[in-house]
Scaffold this motif. Structure first.
Motif, PDB file in Angstrom:
ATOM      1  N   LEU A  57      39.556  47.258  41.858  1.00  0.00           N
ATOM      2  CA  LEU A  57      40.310  46.641  42.952  1.00  0.00           C
ATOM      3  C   LEU A  57      39.739  45.262  43.266  1.00  0.00           C
ATOM      4  O   LEU A  57      38.532  45.058  43.197  1.00  0.00           O
ATOM      5  CB  LEU A  57      40.230  47.515  44.209  1.00  0.00           C
ATOM      6  CG  LEU A  57      41.072  48.780  44.253  1.00  0.00           C
ATOM      7  CD1 LEU A  57      40.895  49.453  45.619  1.00  0.00           C
ATOM      8  CD2 LEU A  57      42.541  48.482  44.009  1.00  0.00           C
ATOM      9  N   ALA A  60      39.099  41.190  47.694  1.00  0.00           N
ATOM     10  CA  ALA A  60      39.879  40.931  48.908  1.00  0.00           C
ATOM     11  C   ALA A  60      40.487  42.208  49.465  1.00  0.00           C
ATOM     12  O   ALA A  60      40.787  42.289  50.664  1.00  0.00           O
ATOM     13  CB  ALA A  60      40.981  39.913  48.617  1.00  0.00           C
ATOM     14  N   ASP A  61      40.667  43.210  48.599  1.00  0.00           N
ATOM     15  CA  ASP A  61      41.234  44.488  49.031  1.00  0.00           C
ATOM     16  C   ASP A  61      40.161  45.553  49.248  1.00  0.00           C
ATOM     17  O   ASP A  61      40.477  46.739  49.334  1.00  0.00           O
ATOM     18  CB  ASP A  61      42.247  44.986  47.989  1.00  0.00           C
ATOM     19  CG  ASP A  61      43.444  44.069  47.853  1.00  0.00           C
ATOM     20  OD1 ASP A  61      43.765  43.384  48.853  1.00  0.00           O
ATOM     21  OD2 ASP A  61      44.042  44.008  46.758  1.00  0.00           O
ATOM     22  N   ALA A  95      44.485  51.911  44.382  1.00  0.00           N
ATOM     23  CA  ALA A  95      45.260  50.847  45.028  1.00  0.00           C
ATOM     24  C   ALA A  95      46.473  51.363  45.778  1.00  0.00           C
ATOM     25  O   ALA A  95      47.044  50.631  46.598  1.00  0.00           O
ATOM     26  CB  ALA A  95      45.710  49.829  43.973  1.00  0.00           C
ATOM     27  N   SER A  96      46.881  52.595  45.520  1.00  0.00           N
ATOM     28  CA  SER A  96      48.148  53.069  46.077  1.00  0.00           C
ATOM     29  C   SER A  96      48.030  54.266  47.021  1.00  0.00           C
ATOM     30  O   SER A  96      48.925  54.471  47.855  1.00  0.00           O
ATOM     31  CB  SER A  96      49.111  53.437  44.939  1.00  0.00           C
ATOM     32  OG  SER A  96      48.537  54.427  44.099  1.00  0.00           O
TER      33      SER A  96
END
Length: 288
Positions: A57, A60-61, A95-96
Motif C-alpha cells: 500500500l 499516503a494510505d 486496499a479494499s
C-alpha cells in the motif's frame, strides 16, 4: 537477467525471519497443530502492525510503500515458517477491506475451487456460496470447496510460489542438518553418495525456483509468473518428499515437522495457477 537483492531487501527478509522466529517458533507451530482450525488473532494483529499485509500500500494510505519483489521476500519467509492463515487473501485485500491492512480483519478468498480458512474469515473475496467443508490433509489449513471455480489472480499465483519457495528452502536445510547429525555404521549418513545426491537435488530445485520467482517478481510477466509457480510447486512438493527420504521412518512421525511441510506444499499446489492449470496458463501466455 542479472540482479541482486539490495541491502534494504536483505534487511527486510532478515527482519521478517526474526519476527516469525520470535512470534511463531516451533512451540507455537506445534501448539497450532494441536488446535487445528483456530486462527491466532494476536499473531494476525502482530503481522498487521509489522506491515505484512500493508506492504504494497502507498505510504499516503498508511502502507509501507514497497513493491512486489519485497512482498515475495516476506511471503517466502512465511512459507519457510509454515505460518498459517489466509495470508495471500488478506494481503491482496489490504486496499479494499477495512481492517485487513492492520490485521484486524481476516480475509478469505475463493481460489480456484477452494477457499482456505472460510470459517475464520471476517470477509470473503469472491463467491463462496454453496461452499462445502473438506477434510484437509494439512492440519493448519481448513478447506471448503465451492461449486464454481474463480479465475486465478496473477499476484496470488506469484505469492503462492513465494510460499512454496520458502518451504523448498526450509526442507533443504532440514535434510542437510539431519544428514550431518544422523549416523549409520559409525558414519554420518551425509557421507553416503545416495544421501548426497538427494540433498544436491533438493538444493538445485530450490535455487532454480528461487531465480524464477525473484525474476517474476521483477517483471510481473504472466509467462514468468506461471513458470515460477510450476518450478516452485515442484521444488516444494518433491523437495519435501526427498527430505522425508533423508529422514527415513522418523520423518513420517507426528513429532517431526517434515511431514507438515509436505502437507502444506500439497495444499498450496492445489491453489489456482498450480499443476495442470499452471501449465495451461504458461502455454497461453507464451502464445500471446
Amino acid at each position: 537477467m542479472r540482479f541482486r537483492l539490495t541491502d534494504d531487501q536483505k534487511a527486510l527478509r532478515a527482519g521478517m525471519r526474526e519476527l516469525l522466529g520470535r512470534c511463531f517458533g516451533r512451540e507455537a507451530l506445534r501448539a497450532a497443530v494441536d488446535a487445528p482450525g483456530r486462527l491466532d488473532r494476536a499473531l494476525w494483529r502482530t503481522l498487521g502492525e509489522a506491515g505484512f499485509f500493508a506492504l504494497r500500500l502507498p505510504e499516503a494510505d498508511g502502507g509501507v510503500g514497497l513493491g512486489l519483489p519485497e512482498a515475495v521476500l516476506v511471503f517466502e519467509e512465511a512459507g519457510r515458517a509454515l505460518l498459517p492463515g489466509p495470508l495471500v487473501a488478506t494481503h491482496l485485500a489490504a486496499a479494499s477491506v477495512p481492517g485487513a491492512a492492520r490485521g484486524e480483519t481476516v480475509v478469505a478468498a475463493v481460489d480456484g475451487e477452494l477457499v482456505e480458512w472460510l470459517d475464520a474469515a471476517g470477509a470473503v473475496r469472491g463467491d463462496a456460496s454453496g461452499a462445502v467443508p473438506l477434510r484437509s490433509v494439512d492440519p493448519l489449513t481448513p478447506l471448503h470447496r465451492v461449486p464454481a471455480a474463480g479465475p486465478p489472480d496473477p499476484v496470488a499465483v506469484l505469492l503462492t510460489a513465494a510460499e512454496q519457495l520458502g518451504t523448498a528452502g526450509r526442507v533443504c536445510e532440514l535434510a542437510v542438518q539431519h544428514a550431518r547429525r544422523r549416523e549409520q555404521f559409525g558414519r554420518p549418513i551425509g557421507s553416503f553418495q545416495a544421501v548426497q545426491h538427494l540433498c544436491a537435488d533438493l538444493l538445485v530445485r530450490a535455487e532454480t525456483a528461487r531465480v524464477a520467482v525473484y525474476a517474476a517478481a521483477v517483471t510481473a510477466d504472466p509467462a514468468d509468473i506461471a513458470a515460477a509457480r510450476l518450478l516452485a510447486d515442484e521444488a516444494a512438493v518433491q523437495g519435501a518428499r526427498d527430505c522425508l527420504q533423508v529422514h527415513g521412518g522418523m520423518g513420517f512421525t507426528w513429532e517431526a515437522d517434515v511431514h507438515l511441510h509436505l502437507k502444506r506444499a500439497w495444499v498450496r499446489a492445489r491453489r489456482a495457477g498450480g499443476s495442470t492449470q499452471g501449465a495451461e496458463l504458461l502455454a497461453a501466455a507464451l502464445a500471446d
